[in-house]
Design an enzyme around this catalytic site. Structure first.
Site, PDB file in Angstrom:
ATOM      1  N   ASN A  64      -3.694  -2.555  -6.693  1.00  0.00           N
ATOM      2  CA  ASN A  64      -3.275  -3.842  -6.130  1.00  0.00           C
ATOM      3  C   ASN A  64      -4.336  -4.931  -6.135  1.00  0.00           C
ATOM      4  OD1 ASN A  64      -0.721  -2.920  -5.669  1.00  0.00           O
ATOM      5  ND2 ASN A  64      -0.996  -2.559  -3.479  1.00  0.00           N
ATOM      6  N   GLU A 128       1.923  -6.223 -12.168  1.00  0.00           N
ATOM      7  CA  GLU A 128       3.105  -6.151 -11.288  1.00  0.00           C
ATOM      8  C   GLU A 128       3.323  -7.536 -10.698  1.00  0.00           C
ATOM      9  OE1 GLU A 128       3.768  -2.795  -8.236  1.00  0.00           O
ATOM     10  OE2 GLU A 128       2.989  -4.425  -7.019  1.00  0.00           O
ATOM     11  N   TRP A 222       4.511   5.890   6.765  1.00  0.00           N
ATOM     12  CA  TRP A 222       4.013   5.288   5.524  1.00  0.00           C
ATOM     13  C   TRP A 222       2.562   5.700   5.314  1.00  0.00           C
ATOM     14  CZ3 TRP A 222       0.109   1.442   5.080  1.00  0.00           C
ATOM     15  CH2 TRP A 222      -0.099   1.006   3.756  1.00  0.00           C
ATOM     16  N   ARG A 253       9.156  -1.170   4.117  1.00  0.00           N
ATOM     17  CA  ARG A 253       9.293  -0.097   3.134  1.00  0.00           C
ATOM     18  C   ARG A 253      10.750   0.330   3.003  1.00  0.00           C
ATOM     19  NH1 ARG A 253       5.467  -1.697   1.478  1.00  0.00           N
ATOM     20  NH2 ARG A 253       3.442  -0.794   1.094  1.00  0.00           N
ATOM     21  N   ASP A 355       7.992   4.643 -10.031  1.00  0.00           N
ATOM     22  CA  ASP A 355       7.315   3.937  -8.949  1.00  0.00           C
ATOM     23  C   ASP A 355       7.229   4.842  -7.712  1.00  0.00           C
ATOM     24  OD1 ASP A 355       6.182   1.791  -7.555  1.00  0.00           O
ATOM     25  OD2 ASP A 355       8.137   1.108  -6.836  1.00  0.00           O
ATOM     26  N   HIS A 392      -5.480  -2.954   3.410  1.00  0.00           N
ATOM     27  CA  HIS A 392      -4.186  -3.481   2.945  1.00  0.00           C
ATOM     28  C   HIS A 392      -3.983  -4.826   3.641  1.00  0.00           C
ATOM     29  CE1 HIS A 392      -0.038  -3.538   1.569  1.00  0.00           C
ATOM     30  NE2 HIS A 392      -0.186  -2.379   0.951  1.00  0.00           N
ATOM     31  N   SER A 439      -6.961   0.100  -3.043  1.00  0.00           N
ATOM     32  CA  SER A 439      -7.705   1.265  -3.547  1.00  0.00           C
ATOM     33  C   SER A 439      -8.939   0.839  -4.342  1.00  0.00           C
ATOM     34  CB  SER A 439      -6.789   2.130  -4.422  1.00  0.00           C
ATOM     35  OG  SER A 439      -6.309   1.381  -5.525  1.00  0.00           O
TER      36      SER A 439
HETATM   37  O1  SFD Z   1       1.069  -0.550  -2.755  1.00  0.00           O
HETATM   38  C1  SFD Z   1     -12.464  12.061   7.586  1.00  0.00           C
HETATM   39  N1  SFD Z   1      -2.868   1.490  -0.855  1.00  0.00           N
HETATM   40  C2  SFD Z   1      -2.681   1.018  -2.149  1.00  0.00           C
HETATM   41  N2  SFD Z   1      -3.661   0.515  -2.903  1.00  0.00           N
HETATM   42  C3  SFD Z   1      -3.491   0.195  -4.208  1.00  0.00           C
HETATM   43  O2  SFD Z   1      -4.431  -0.263  -4.879  1.00  0.00           O
HETATM   44  N3  SFD Z   1      -2.262   0.350  -4.799  1.00  0.00           N
HETATM   45  C4  SFD Z   1      -1.169   0.850  -4.132  1.00  0.00           C
HETATM   46  O3  SFD Z   1      -0.115   1.057  -4.735  1.00  0.00           O
HETATM   47  C5  SFD Z   1      -1.342   1.098  -2.711  1.00  0.00           C
HETATM   48  N4  SFD Z   1      -0.255   1.483  -1.915  1.00  0.00           N
HETATM   49  C6  SFD Z   1      -0.559   2.317  -0.810  1.00  0.00           C
HETATM   50  C7  SFD Z   1      -1.839   2.244  -0.217  1.00  0.00           C
HETATM   51  C8  SFD Z   1      -2.081   2.952   0.976  1.00  0.00           C
HETATM   52  C9  SFD Z   1      -1.082   3.769   1.482  1.00  0.00           C
HETATM   53  C10 SFD Z   1      -1.340   4.504   2.757  1.00  0.00           C
HETATM   54  C11 SFD Z   1       0.155   3.901   0.814  1.00  0.00           C
HETATM   55  C12 SFD Z   1       0.411   3.168  -0.316  1.00  0.00           C
HETATM   56  C13 SFD Z   1       1.194   4.817   1.335  1.00  0.00           C
HETATM   57  C14 SFD Z   1      -4.144   1.241  -0.185  1.00  0.00           C
HETATM   58  C15 SFD Z   1      -5.245   2.250  -0.516  1.00  0.00           C
HETATM   59  O4  SFD Z   1      -4.763   3.541  -0.520  1.00  0.00           O
HETATM   60  C16 SFD Z   1      -6.376   2.107   0.490  1.00  0.00           C
HETATM   61  O5  SFD Z   1      -6.771   0.758   0.447  1.00  0.00           O
HETATM   62  C17 SFD Z   1      -7.609   2.974   0.232  1.00  0.00           C
HETATM   63  O6  SFD Z   1      -7.255   4.320   0.082  1.00  0.00           O
HETATM   64  C18 SFD Z   1      -8.624   2.827   1.366  1.00  0.00           C
HETATM   65  O7  SFD Z   1      -9.763   3.578   1.093  1.00  0.00           O
HETATM   66  P1  SFD Z   1     -10.648   4.267   2.273  1.00  0.00           P
HETATM   67  O8  SFD Z   1     -11.717   5.052   1.610  1.00  0.00           O
HETATM   68  O9  SFD Z   1     -10.990   3.259   3.278  1.00  0.00           O
HETATM   69  O10 SFD Z   1      -9.606   5.281   2.997  1.00  0.00           O
HETATM   70  P2  SFD Z   1      -8.949   6.633   2.395  1.00  0.00           P
HETATM   71  O11 SFD Z   1      -8.833   6.572   0.909  1.00  0.00           O
HETATM   72  O12 SFD Z   1      -7.676   6.831   3.149  1.00  0.00           O
HETATM   73  O13 SFD Z   1     -10.009   7.783   2.761  1.00  0.00           O
HETATM   74  C19 SFD Z   1     -10.297   8.171   4.083  1.00  0.00           C
HETATM   75  C20 SFD Z   1     -11.131   9.445   3.994  1.00  0.00           C
HETATM   76  O14 SFD Z   1     -11.658   9.778   5.269  1.00  0.00           O
HETATM   77  C21 SFD Z   1     -11.461  11.161   5.502  1.00  0.00           C
HETATM   78  N5  SFD Z   1     -11.481  11.354   6.947  1.00  0.00           N
HETATM   79  N6  SFD Z   1     -13.515  12.740   7.058  1.00  0.00           N
HETATM   80  C22 SFD Z   1     -14.320  13.378   7.942  1.00  0.00           C
HETATM   81  N7  SFD Z   1     -14.093  13.371   9.297  1.00  0.00           N
HETATM   82  C23 SFD Z   1     -13.031  12.699   9.827  1.00  0.00           C
HETATM   83  N8  SFD Z   1     -12.833  12.708  11.163  1.00  0.00           N
HETATM   84  C24 SFD Z   1     -12.157  12.011   8.947  1.00  0.00           C
HETATM   85  N9  SFD Z   1     -11.019  11.275   9.116  1.00  0.00           N
HETATM   86  C25 SFD Z   1     -10.631  10.880   7.887  1.00  0.00           C
HETATM   87  C26 SFD Z   1     -10.142  11.466   4.808  1.00  0.00           C
HETATM   88  O15 SFD Z   1      -9.940  12.843   4.569  1.00  0.00           O
HETATM   89  C27 SFD Z   1     -10.333  10.670   3.528  1.00  0.00           C
HETATM   90  O16 SFD Z   1     -11.113  11.394   2.617  1.00  0.00           O
HETATM   91  S1  SFD Z   1       1.011   0.331  -1.676  1.00  0.00           S
HETATM   92  O17 SFD Z   1       2.245   1.035  -1.436  1.00  0.00           O
HETATM   93  O18 SFD Z   1       0.565  -0.353  -0.517  1.00  0.00           O
HETATM   94  P1  AMP Z   2       3.548  -3.090  -1.318  1.00  0.00           P
HETATM   95  O1  AMP Z   2       4.279  -2.172  -2.214  1.00  0.00           O
HETATM   96  O2  AMP Z   2       4.432  -3.791  -0.323  1.00  0.00           O
HETATM   97  O3  AMP Z   2       2.340  -2.468  -0.684  1.00  0.00           O
HETATM   98  O4  AMP Z   2       2.988  -4.262  -2.206  1.00  0.00           O
HETATM   99  C1  AMP Z   2       2.106  -4.102  -3.255  1.00  0.00           C
HETATM  100  C2  AMP Z   2       1.439  -5.422  -3.488  1.00  0.00           C
HETATM  101  O5  AMP Z   2       2.396  -6.455  -3.676  1.00  0.00           O
HETATM  102  C3  AMP Z   2       0.568  -5.901  -2.324  1.00  0.00           C
HETATM  103  O6  AMP Z   2      -0.492  -6.596  -2.913  1.00  0.00           O
HETATM  104  C4  AMP Z   2       1.477  -6.834  -1.569  1.00  0.00           C
HETATM  105  O7  AMP Z   2       0.752  -7.794  -0.829  1.00  0.00           O
HETATM  106  C5  AMP Z   2       2.291  -7.475  -2.682  1.00  0.00           C
HETATM  107  N1  AMP Z   2       3.663  -7.851  -2.298  1.00  0.00           N
HETATM  108  C6  AMP Z   2       4.651  -7.023  -1.885  1.00  0.00           C
HETATM  109  N2  AMP Z   2       5.785  -7.700  -1.659  1.00  0.00           N
HETATM  110  C7  AMP Z   2       5.526  -8.982  -1.939  1.00  0.00           C
HETATM  111  C8  AMP Z   2       6.305 -10.199  -1.915  1.00  0.00           C
HETATM  112  N3  AMP Z   2       7.596 -10.205  -1.538  1.00  0.00           N
HETATM  113  N4  AMP Z   2       5.678 -11.334  -2.254  1.00  0.00           N
HETATM  114  C9  AMP Z   2       4.379 -11.351  -2.616  1.00  0.00           C
HETATM  115  N5  AMP Z   2       3.611 -10.258  -2.683  1.00  0.00           N
HETATM  116  C10 AMP Z   2       4.165  -9.093  -2.350  1.00  0.00           C
END
Ligand code: SFD
Ligand code: AMP
Length: 630
Positions: A64, A128, A222, A253, A355, A392, A439
Site C-alpha cells: 500500500n 491498485e 480484522w 471490511r 484478492d 495503517h 507493510s
Molecule cells: O490493505 C511480539 N497492512 C497492509 N499493508 C500493505 O502494505 N498492504 C496491505 O494489503 C495491507 N493490508 C493489511 C494490513 C494489516 C492488516 C492487519 C491486515 C491487512 C488484515 C498493514 C501491514 O500489515 C502493517 O503495516 C505492518 O505489518 C506493520 O508492521 P509492524 O512490524 O509494525 O507489525 P507486525 O508486522 O504486525 O509485527 C509485529 C511483530 O511483533 C511480534 N510481537 N514479539 C515479542 N513479544 C511480544 N510481546 C510481542 N507482541 C507482538 C509479533 O509476533 C510480530 O512479529 S490492507 O487490507 O489494509
Molecule cells: P484497504 O483494503 O481498505 O486497507 O485499503 C487499501 C488501500 O486503499 C489503503 O491505502 C487505503 O487507504 C486505500 N483505500 C481504500 N478504500 C479507499 C477509497 N474508497 N478511497 C481512497 N482510498 C481507499
C-alpha cells in the site's frame, strides 16, 4: 506449573530488536550491514515464528505504500499531503517524508527476494490506486522474514534471533532503556536481554475493544489476534512520551470475514451503497463540508468514508453493500469484442478471488459458503471494531525524534526514531503520527530506526549492570500468575471460576466490555462523552487492581495474562487521550457527543506520558508543524 522451576537465561547484545514483523525484518536486514561495520551484535526476539508472525502472517494482496519516485509521477510532498489530509491534519511531516523518500527501495528489495509483483504488458507495476501496487502476496511474510533471518545468520556469532519468546517488560537504568525481560512460551525459561539500544517493533493491538464476532467467532477480527499492545505497554512503562493514542483505526471490511475493500474501491472502482442502492458518498456529500478542508479533499479521509456509512446505518438504511457485480460489469461494458469481454470477465473474477485468497482466506470461504458470485451479487460491508495500528490509518504510538535534515528543531533529539527515553527506539505500529506506512513503510522505518540505534550504540558504548536482585524481582512479577494459580487452584472444582483469582479470558472480556460501552466501541456506534469516559476510567482502575490476581495454569495462559495487561495499558492511554481532546476530529473512528465539532484550537497532537517514578499520567499538547524542513 511451579514458577520456581524456571531457568533464567541472560543474553547480552548491542542492538535488541523486539518483534519479528515487517518493521523488525527491515531492522534486522539493515542492522546486519551497519553492525558488521562496527563489530556490534544484533539480537531479534519474536513471540511467534517470524515466517508467519504479525499482521502480514496470512499474506497480503497489495503493497500500500509505493511512490514510484523514479517515474516522476509522485513526490514525497504529495505523499505527506495525502497522509496529513487523511488524518484530518494531524501527522508529523518529517517522519512521513523520511519513510516516503526511502520506501521504493524496500519494495524493489522485496521483488529481488522473490515477491511477485503484478506487471502490465509493458512490464510496469500494476497500481491498485495512486500509492498501492498489486502483489501475489500469499508468501509475502515468509519471503521478507527469510531475508531478515539470512542477514542475521550471515553475521555469525554477532547475529541471532529467538522465536516464541514473549517480551513483557522494559529494563531501565534511570532514563535509559537497557534491555527487556520475557519468557519462552514453550519451555520453562525466563529471559533477560541486556542491550545498548532497544528497538520496539511489537505491532499494534486488537481485542482491546469487544469484537463484533464473539462466542464461536471469537478471534475473528480484522487485525491479527496475536498483536496485543506489547509495543505501547513497553514504551509507556519505560516512561516514554506517546502520541495520538486517541487515533484508533476502524476499517470498513467485508462483513464478518474482514476481507479487504481497497482493491474493490480502487482497482475495480466499485461503489458502496445503502440497501436502497443509493451511493452515500454522493447523497451525503454535503456532510463532508462540515469537516473541511479535509472533508472536501480527495480522496475523502478514511474516517469520513466510515462516518457517512454509519449515518446510513443510524437511519436504518442497512445493510450496506459493496456493489461488486455492477463494478465488474462496468469494467467489461466498453469492450466491443464479445470474446475479449468474456476473457476480461474471467480475469476480473479470478483477481477478485485472489484478492481474498492472498490475505483473508476466510472471506473467500464466506463467499463460497453463501453461494456468493461476486460478479453477480453484491456483498455486505461493515465497520469493524476499533484497533490500534499506526502503520495503517490509525496513528497511535511513541513520540519519536525525526531525521536531522527534515525535522523542525523541537522534533529532533539526536537519533532518528528514538523515543523520549535514551536508547529506546520505535518503528512500525510502535511509533506514532506517521500513518499510512503499511507493510513496505514499516519495513523501511525499521531500517531507518535500526541504523540510528546502531549509531547510538557506537556513541554510547558503556554497558549496563543489572543486579541479580532486580532480575529476581522482575522474574517473580512476570511469573506471578503461575504462582497465584498454584496457590489457589484447589479451592473450587472449576479451574476457571475461583474467588481468589481471575483467568485471562474473563479479564479480557471485562476489559472489552468497559471499552466497548464507555469508550465508544462498535455496539454504541463509536460514540462517547466525558461522563462515559470518566466512568470507564473508574472501572479501569478497578481492573488494574484486579490484574494483580491474574492466574495462569500453563505457559500459554501466562502469555494471555500478559497480553491482557498490555491491552489494559493501551486501553487506559486511549481513554485518557480521548478525554483530553475536547473535540470530534475523526468521526467514523469515534465521536464525542459532548464536543461534536472539530475545533481549530485542537489542531495539535495530544500526547501522554506515564511517570514510572510517581505512577502519574501527564497529558500535553504538541504543535503540528505545517512544513518539514527541506
Ligand atoms: O490493505 C511480539 N497492512 C497492509 N499493508 C500493505 O502494505 N498492504 C496491505 O494489503 C495491507 N493490508 C493489511 C494490513 C494489516 C492488516 C492487519 C491486515 C491487512 C488484515 C498493514 C501491514 O500489515 C502493517 O503495516 C505492518 O505489518 C506493520 O508492521 P509492524 O512490524 O509494525 O507489525 P507486525 O508486522 O504486525 O509485527 C509485529 C511483530 O511483533 C511480534 N510481537 N514479539 C515479542 N513479544 C511480544 N510481546 C510481542 N507482541 C507482538 C509479533 O509476533 C510480530 O512479529 S490492507 O487490507 O489494509
Ligand atoms: P484497504 O483494503 O481498505 O486497507 O485499503 C487499501 C488501500 O486503499 C489503503 O491505502 C487505503 O487507504 C486505500 N483505500 C481504500 N478504500 C479507499 C477509497 N474508497 N478511497 C481512497 N482510498 C481507499
Amino acid at each position: 506449573m511451579n514458577p520456581d522451576n524456571f531457568e533464567t537465561i541472560h543474553i547480552d547484545t548491542d542492538l535488541l530488536i523486539l518483534g519479528g514483523g515487517m518493521a523488525a525484518c527491515g531492522a534486522a536486514f539493515e542492522a546486519a550491514y551497519w553492525a558488521k561495520k562496527n563489530n556490534l551484535k544484533v539480537t531479534l526476539v519474536d513471540k511467534a515464528a517470524m515466517e508467519r508472525s504479525g499482521a502480514v502472517a496470512m499474506g497480503l494482496s497489495a503493497i500500500n505504500m509505493y511512490l514510484g519516485l523514479k517515474d516522476g509521477k509522485n513526490s514525497v510532498e504529495d505523499y505527506v499531503n495525502y497522509v496529513k489530509t487523511d488524518l484530518m491534519g494531524i501527522a508529523r511531516d518529517d517522519l512521513v517524508a523520511n519513510i516516503a523518500r526511502h520506501v521504493d527501495s524496500s519494495v524493489h528489495l522485496f521483488e529481488k527476494w522473490g515477491l511477485p509483483i503484478w506487471k502490465d504488458d509493458e512490464g510496469n507495476y500494476v497500481n491498485e490506486g495512486r500509492w498501492q501496487v498489486m502483489i501475489h502476496g500469499e508468501s509475502y511474510k515468509s519471503i521478507v522474514s527469510e531475508a531478515a533471518k539470512n542477514a542475521l545468520r550471515d553475521m555469525g556469532e554477532k547475529g541471532e534471533y529467538f522465536e516464541r519468546i514473549f517480551i513483557t517488560e522494559p529494563i531501565m537504568e534511570g532514563n535509559r532503556c537497557v534491555g527487556a525481560a520475557g519468557f519462552s512460551v514453550r519451555e520453562n525459561k525466563f529471559y533477560i536481554f541486556k542491550a545498548k539500544a532497544v528497538l520496539d517493533t511489537m505491532g499494534g493491538a486488537v481485542h482491546v475493544f469487544r469484537p463484533r464476532s464473539v462466542g464461536e467467532g471469537l478471534g475473528r477480527s480484522w487485525y491479527p489476534p496475536f498483536n496485543s499492545g506489547a509495543s505501547a505497554y513497553f514504551t509507556l512503562k519505560a516512561g516514554a512520551e506517546m502520541t495520538c493514542q486517541e487515533v484508533r483505526f476502524v476499517p470498513v471490511r467485508f462483513k464478518d470475514s474482514y476481507g479487504p475493500v481497497g482493491a474493490w474501491f480502487l482497482l475495480f472502482k466499485a461503489k458502496a451503497t445503502n440497501a436502497k442502492g443509493e451511493d452515500y458518498m454522493v447523497t451525503r456529500a454535503s456532510e463532508l463540508e462540515k469537516w473541511a478542508p479535509y472533508g472536501t479533499a480527495k480522496p475523502t479521509p478514511a474516517n469520513l468514508r466510515n462516518y457517512l456509512m454509519l449515518l446510513e446505518l443510524e437511519e436504518g438504511n442497512g445493510p450496506i453493500y459493496m456493489q461488486t457485480g455492477e463494478a465488474i460489469k462496468e469494467m467489461v461494458a466498453n469492450i466491443p469484442d464479445e470474446k475479449e469481454a468474456k476473457r476480461k470477465l474471467k480475469m476480473l473474477e479470478s483477481e477478485a478471488w485472489e484478492d481474498f485468497l492472498d490475505m483473508t482466506i476466510s472471506q473467500a470461504l464466506n463467499w463460497a459458503a453463501h453461494n456468493i458470485m461476486p460478479e453477480k451479487q453484491p456483498s455486505e460491508i461493515s465497520a469493524c471494531e476499533p484497533y490500534f495500528i499506526s502503520s495503517h490509518s490509525g496513528a497511535s504510538g511513541a513520540w519519536i525524534s525525526g531525521p536531522e535534515d527534515l525535522a523542525p528543531s523541537n522534533h529532533f533529539w539526536g537519533y532518528d526514531n528514538m523515543t523520549t527515553i535514551r536508547g529506546l527506539f520505535a518503528a512500525g505500529d510502535a511509533s506514532g503520527a506517521s500513518s499510512h506506512k503499511f507493510s513496505s513503510g514499516s519495513f523501511t522505518e525499521g531500517r531507518i530506526a535500526a541504523k540510528a540505534a546502531l549509531a547510538f550504540c557506537v556513541d554510547n558504548p558503556e554497558t549496563a549492570s543489572i543486579d541479580e536482585a532486580k532480575v529476581q524481582e522482575i522474574k517473580e512479577k512476570i511469573l506471578q500468575p503461575l504462582a497465584t494459580f498454584e496457590e489457589h487452584k484447589d479451592y473450587a472444582n472449576d479451574e476457571d471460576v475461583n474467588p481468589n483469582y481471575i483467568k485471562p479470558r474473563m479479564f479480557m472480556f471485562r476489559l472489552q466490555k468497559i471499552m466497548d460501552e464507555y469508550a465508544g466501541g462498535a455496539s454504541v456506534g463509536f460514540k462517547t462523552s466525558k461522563a462515559l469516559l470518566d466512568k470507564g476510567l473508574e472501572f479501569l482502575q478497578y481492573m488494574k487492581e484486579d490484574a494483580e490476581k491474574l492466574a495462569a495454569s500453563d505457559l500459554n495462559e501466562l502469555m494471555r495474562c500478559w497480553e491482557n495487561i498490555h491491552r489494559m495499558w493501551q486501553a487506559e492511554s486511549h481513554l485518557r487521550t480521548i478525554l483530553f481532546r475536547e473535540e470530534t476530529r475523526w468521526p467514523g473512528y469515534y465521536f464525542r457527543t459532548d464536543f461534536p465539532e472539530m475545533k481549530e484550537d485542537w489542531k495539535c497532537f495530544a500526547n501522554c506520558k506515564w511517570d514510572p517514578g510517581t505512577g502519574e499520567w501527564e497529558m500535553v499538547r504538541r504543535e503540528v508543524m505545517e512544513e518539514s524542513k527541506k
